[in-house]
Design an enzyme around this catalytic site. Sequence first.
Site, PDB file in Angstrom:
ATOM      1  N   LYS A  49      37.873 -58.847  33.361  1.00 39.12           N
ATOM      2  CA  LYS A  49      38.396 -59.053  32.000  1.00 39.12           C
ATOM      3  C   LYS A  49      38.620 -57.702  31.334  1.00 39.12           C
ATOM      4  O   LYS A  49      38.000 -56.685  31.670  1.00 39.12           O
ATOM      5  CB  LYS A  49      37.455 -59.917  31.161  1.00 39.12           C
ATOM      6  N   ASP A  86      28.848 -62.716  28.458  1.00 40.34           N
ATOM      7  CA  ASP A  86      30.237 -62.736  28.926  1.00 40.34           C
ATOM      8  C   ASP A  86      30.501 -63.813  29.969  1.00 40.34           C
ATOM      9  O   ASP A  86      31.659 -64.066  30.313  1.00 40.34           O
ATOM     10  CB  ASP A  86      30.619 -61.380  29.527  1.00 40.34           C
TER      11      ASP A  86
END
Length: 292
Positions: A10, A137
Amino acid sequence: MRVVVDAAAKINLLLDIKGRLPNGYHALYMVMQSVSLYDRVTAERTGTGAIELTCSRPGIPCDSRNTAWRAAEHFFEQTGIRHDGVRIHLEKRIPHEAGLAGGSADAAAVLHAMNALYGTALRERDLCRIGASVGADVPFCVAGGTMLAQGIGEVLTPLADMPDCTIVLAKPAEGVSTAAAYARYDELGSCRGQDSEAMMAAIRGGDLYQIAQKLGNSFEQLIDTPRRVEIKSILRGCGAIGSCMSGSGPTVFGIFDDTARAEKAAAQLRTIVDDVFLCGPEKYGCILQKTE
């Protein structure tokens, strides 16, 4: 039975620190984007009653310090499935301690793999709930795509897909301590806010150029990361329409609307840093490749 899952890295299109919470964590406002740089996670049941973890990259812990190991443990604990043993192998391509959520991506892939291995048919939101107990996350990496992440990163809102583009990632060899970065914020007490409203408007409108212009990361005000200025200079010089640091760094990314220019930037960056990747926006955090 063996399951193979690709786990996407990401980047943070926006990372705004809103303040410190009473529990010591920090309130965040982030726009997170999956990109097509993947680790590959392979999992199979063993019948040994143990979690076994191996990794292609030397120096990565292969015990309870690893988020992938903890993801398997939490899956057994929170589903009540009998712990009959699982073997997990991580084929690493996402750089370690890079601000790209490689560890969280691996944990998310393990949850998807375990769901397939044990036939639990858990929904994405159920996997996200388990993932939140592993790391902030992990829920994003379970779902992937383009997301607004709030709270400590676990409160997710899907956004319109990021327009097609080429993204160059450049990660210097020197690492950055996330704990030290947050400590610096606590020392200062605040930092300049990011233009979150403009970023959200750009994403809603599908405007790649405005998205690139509104990139922002509060950590860039707080810490000096190695080669950031030099990397950004090369990216801009080669035609990037925007550049920013991801997470607490040290990876810097550039957004390009022309692949040839992106390739030129990557070639120049490889003369100063080892880890350089070309990728694009990805709609999923984890992709089931095969079940054998």
